[in-house]
Design an enzyme around this catalytic site. Sequence first.
Site, PDB file in Angstrom:
ATOM      1  N   VAL A  68       0.853  -1.186   0.000  1.00  0.00           N
ATOM      2  CA  VAL A  68       0.000   0.000   0.000  1.00  0.00           C
ATOM      3  C   VAL A  68       0.890   1.237   0.000  1.00  0.00           C
ATOM      4  O   VAL A  68       1.802   1.349   0.814  1.00  0.00           O
ATOM      5  CB  VAL A  68      -0.924   0.034   1.247  1.00  0.00           C
ATOM      6  CG1 VAL A  68      -1.671   1.366   1.326  1.00  0.00           C
ATOM      7  CG2 VAL A  68      -1.901  -1.130   1.230  1.00  0.00           C
ATOM      8  N   ALA A 113       4.365   4.252   2.936  1.00  0.00           N
ATOM      9  CA  ALA A 113       3.989   2.993   2.285  1.00  0.00           C
ATOM     10  C   ALA A 113       4.204   1.846   3.267  1.00  0.00           C
ATOM     11  O   ALA A 113       4.818   2.025   4.318  1.00  0.00           O
ATOM     12  CB  ALA A 113       4.831   2.782   1.035  1.00  0.00           C
ATOM     13  N   LYS A 114       3.682   0.730   2.955  1.00  0.00           N
ATOM     14  CA  LYS A 114       3.931  -0.478   3.754  1.00  0.00           C
ATOM     15  C   LYS A 114       3.560  -1.685   2.912  1.00  0.00           C
ATOM     16  O   LYS A 114       2.691  -1.600   2.036  1.00  0.00           O
ATOM     17  CB  LYS A 114       3.065  -0.463   5.019  1.00  0.00           C
ATOM     18  CG  LYS A 114       3.630  -1.310   6.146  1.00  0.00           C
ATOM     19  CD  LYS A 114       4.712  -0.537   6.866  1.00  0.00           C
ATOM     20  CE  LYS A 114       5.276  -1.241   8.037  1.00  0.00           C
ATOM     21  NZ  LYS A 114       6.221  -0.392   8.776  1.00  0.00           N
ATOM     22  N   GLY A 115       4.218  -2.800   3.183  1.00  0.00           N
ATOM     23  CA  GLY A 115       3.882  -4.026   2.470  1.00  0.00           C
ATOM     24  C   GLY A 115       3.854  -5.194   3.427  1.00  0.00           C
ATOM     25  O   GLY A 115       4.308  -5.086   4.568  1.00  0.00           O
TER      26      GLY A 115
END
Length: 424
Positions: A68, A113-115
Amino acid sequence: MQYLEPAPIKDRENPLESMMSRFDEAVQVLGISDELYQILTIPARQVIVGLPVTMDSGELKVFEGYRVIHSTILGPGKGGVRFDPDVSLNEVNALAAWMTWKCAVVDIPFGGAKGGVACNPREMSAGEMERLIRTYTKAMLENFGPDKDIPAPDMGTGAREMAWLMDEYSKAKGKTVHGVVTGKPLVLGGSQGRVEATGRGVMVSTLASMAKLGISPEKATIAVQGFGNVGSWAASLLEDKGCKIVAVSDISGAYYNEGGIDIKKAIDYRDQNKGTLEGFKEAEKIDPDDLLLLPVDVLIPAAKEDVITGRNAAQIQAKLIVEGANGPTSAKADVILKDKGIIAVPDILANAGGVTVSYFEWVQNRMGYKWPLDRIVRRCEKAINNAFDHVYEVSLKYDVSLRTAAYIIAIDKVATTYKFRGGY
Ligand code: NAD
């Protein structure tokens, strides 16, 4: 999978809900438009991928992975990749937003962001982990990039996985691209000082807030929950400044010594004891919940989210809470702590030393040059001190908590930038 709102679940006290309620509180003070509210709460991009991986048994297993990008208003997305069984799109959405605010508070030109991948790294071999992170990288090729979205380690991933990610990305691009990821091994373009950077930021925030309260380091007593990267480095650096660390804890339990714990000894013990303090004899073993309630000057939660809640906040005796972990204090607890006059230095400021040095790693990669440790330390400490002073000033201006002030600064910065950049 169905799209889930980035706004957290509203019917229970959880860190995501806590974050959004703080966001809303700051927005009320700032008074932003409905249009901007939408821009700041709806993620810019959400990617969900199926990741087929051949396991050691020869069986093919398909994992679900997410990335995201909450916002690219301030710059390329920046945020870790989490490997954990509980990873969900909802969680990744909230963590990505958190990164936006954190980068804005410390004035780093990155968006949030992050995943993550829903998997259990504790049950996977090194080979399975490598195939998974390489498959994930391939699936995210269009997302990632040193000017677009820069991943980093998070829960369940580390320097080893970042090296594989960088290699897979570089192979696809036909050239070595160091700047696509941070938190790499030193030999592969990682930065000096990254390992201890988050603990260093916690130390700097602790000293800065103690100075405001008139607590001298030589007289201060401190309890630290969590003795991993953040907790042990924060404790060690604060010990170097003359503070007395009277209690530490990890997953094995909590350890208390009124006369002070020798932190270097505790770290050596942990490192020779499979990474835990189990059996540590230099302190008395106490109930882990009681560590949070000790009559100390400073409490540093540096383990996990949601540990100071409506359930125990009224019993907290520390004068100051410095959040090493992400989301350790719930919104309900905030209200109780405020009534008791306890100051909390929020996570998006206190633990931002890590992302600050990740930014330095990215800068060094792009320059093709390595900075010495003393330069990293000096600039990291300056960045956190400047951010602290700004947050403190804004908290006085609006008569709000340090947490609300940090959100006000972050939201205002992103909103103002958006207004200049404009949209359709
Ligand atoms: P880590 O895995 O190195 O350490 C976590 C520590 O917490 C371990 O000592 C573990 O035993 C302990 N722990 C786990 N459950 C516990 C419990 N119930 N009670 C007491 N101790 C417990 O992780 P870390 O990198 O130090 O991260 C800690 C927190 O800081 C997390 O919230 C993380 O998101 C946040 N954080 C980390 C960084 C970073 O650079 N490492 C940056 C920003 C925020």
